[in-house]
Design a protein around this motif. Structure first.
Motif, short mmCIF file in Angstrom:
data_model
loop_
_atom_site.label_atom_id
_atom_site.label_comp_id
_atom_site.label_asym_id
_atom_site.label_seq_id
_atom_site.Cartn_x
_atom_site.Cartn_y
_atom_site.Cartn_z
N UNK A 148 0.83 -1.21 0.00
CA UNK A 148 0.00 0.00 0.00
C UNK A 148 0.86 1.26 0.00
N UNK A 149 0.51 2.20 -0.85
CA UNK A 149 1.26 3.44 -0.96
C UNK A 149 0.86 4.40 0.16
N UNK A 150 1.83 4.81 0.94
CA UNK A 150 1.57 5.70 2.05
C UNK A 150 1.60 7.15 1.58
N UNK A 151 0.55 7.56 0.91
CA UNK A 151 0.44 8.91 0.41
C UNK A 151 -0.66 9.65 1.13
N UNK A 152 -1.12 10.78 0.58
CA UNK A 152 -2.18 11.58 1.21
C UNK A 152 -3.45 10.78 1.51
N UNK A 153 -3.84 9.88 0.57
CA UNK A 153 -5.06 9.12 0.79
C UNK A 153 -4.93 8.21 2.01
N UNK A 154 -3.73 7.68 2.24
CA UNK A 154 -3.52 6.78 3.38
C UNK A 154 -3.73 7.50 4.71
N UNK A 155 -3.49 8.80 4.71
CA UNK A 155 -3.59 9.56 5.95
C UNK A 155 -5.01 10.06 6.24
N UNK A 156 -5.94 9.77 5.36
CA UNK A 156 -7.30 10.23 5.56
C UNK A 156 -7.95 9.54 6.74
N UNK A 157 -8.82 10.26 7.44
CA UNK A 157 -9.56 9.62 8.52
C UNK A 157 -10.81 8.96 7.94
N UNK A 158 -11.56 8.31 8.81
CA UNK A 158 -12.70 7.52 8.35
C UNK A 158 -13.73 8.37 7.61
N UNK A 159 -14.08 9.52 8.16
CA UNK A 159 -15.07 10.38 7.53
C UNK A 159 -14.60 10.90 6.18
#
Length: 269
Positions: A56-67
């Motif tokens: 899995x690429x640890x980019x901006x999308x990975x840092x998103x919260x659940x909401x």
């Protein structure tokens, strides 16, 4: 000499599927006789190309919260509603679905991935409305492993699963609803950071839960796809070559899952 895969009797294939043994039997048969090419059929996979392990690429999308994730899924579903693609198929679940490589999914379909990392059966049930208006032909659901890891009781998990089935049947009466079994984990060979939680969860418990899940699916008149048997080794643990850490799947794992979906679509759907 072994019988060529192309002459393998269809009645035998359907019989094996009924007994829950088809997926493993056919994959091993075709892999031995003709390789993955025959099994994958029209998928976009090039069997001569080595597939690297998926990380899995640890980019901006990975840092998103659940909401924030729900916001993305909502927008993607709305785009599908506007474009009305043919042969729409939805993949709903947790991180196992989320990280499914698009190139390993069966071709000739438009896939809408509605997976969220860390998702529970209760969470999925609450957000099914996000794709209410998408008009899919098929919906594949896999959920439950995070519930078990967090200590949820079987009764609650199964009730959430039942409600998911009921909701999807009511909201998408023309769609094929396919509930997929919960996969095993790697046991002592796992390297996932939460390994101690996995060791408290016997794979025998997952297997029994899947049996109950299948019974509920039958009662609610939705289809059930047994993937557990395909991913488990002789000890009942997740096969090492199909996982990156004993919980999440490797490229080979997704290749097997995608191949199973392809075969299931051809025979059952």
């Amino acid at each position: 000499m072994s019988t060529p895969a192309k002459t393998f009797p269809m009645w035998a294939i359907i019989s094996l599927l009924t007994n829950g043994l088809l997926l493993l039997t056919v994959i091993l048969l075709l892999q031995r006789q003709q390789g993955w090419t025959a099994f994958l059929g029209a998928t976009r996979i090039n069997p001569n190309t080595e597939i690297e392990t998926i990380t899995p690429q640890l980019g901006p999308r990975h840092k998103l919260n659940y909401q924030q994730w729900l916001g993305i899924l909502d927008r993607e579903a709305k785009v599908v509603v506007q474009k009305r693609p043919q042969n729409l198929t939805i993949l709903a679940g947790d991180s196992l679905s989320l990280w499914f490589p698009g190139e390993l999914l069966p071709a000739n379909k438009h896939w809408l991935n509605q997976g969220v990392s860390g998702e529970s059966s209760a969470g999925l049930l609450k957000r099914l409305k996000l794709f209410d208006k998408t008009q899919p032909k098929t919906i594949f659901v896999m959920i439950g492993i995070n519930d078990l890891i967090r200590g949820a009781k079987e009764k609650k998990i199964l009730e959430n699963q039942r409600q998911i089935m009921v909701y999807l049947r009511k909201t998408h009466p023309q769609a094929k609803i396919v509930i997929q079994s919960i996969l095993p984990h790697g046991g002592k060979d796992a390297t996932w950071e939460g390994k101690e939680k996995l060791l408290k969860l016997p794979n025998s418990r997952i297997r029994k839960l899947n049996q109950q899940l299948q019974a509920i699916a039958t009662k609610e008149r939705v289809k059930y796809l047994d993937l557990y048997s395909l991913f488990a080794n002789k000890q009942g643990n997740l096969r090492l070559e199909l996982t990156t850490d004993g919980l999440h799947l490797s490229s080979q794992g997704y290749l097997v899952w995608g191949s199973a979906l392809q075969l299931y679509n051809q025979i059952q759907l």
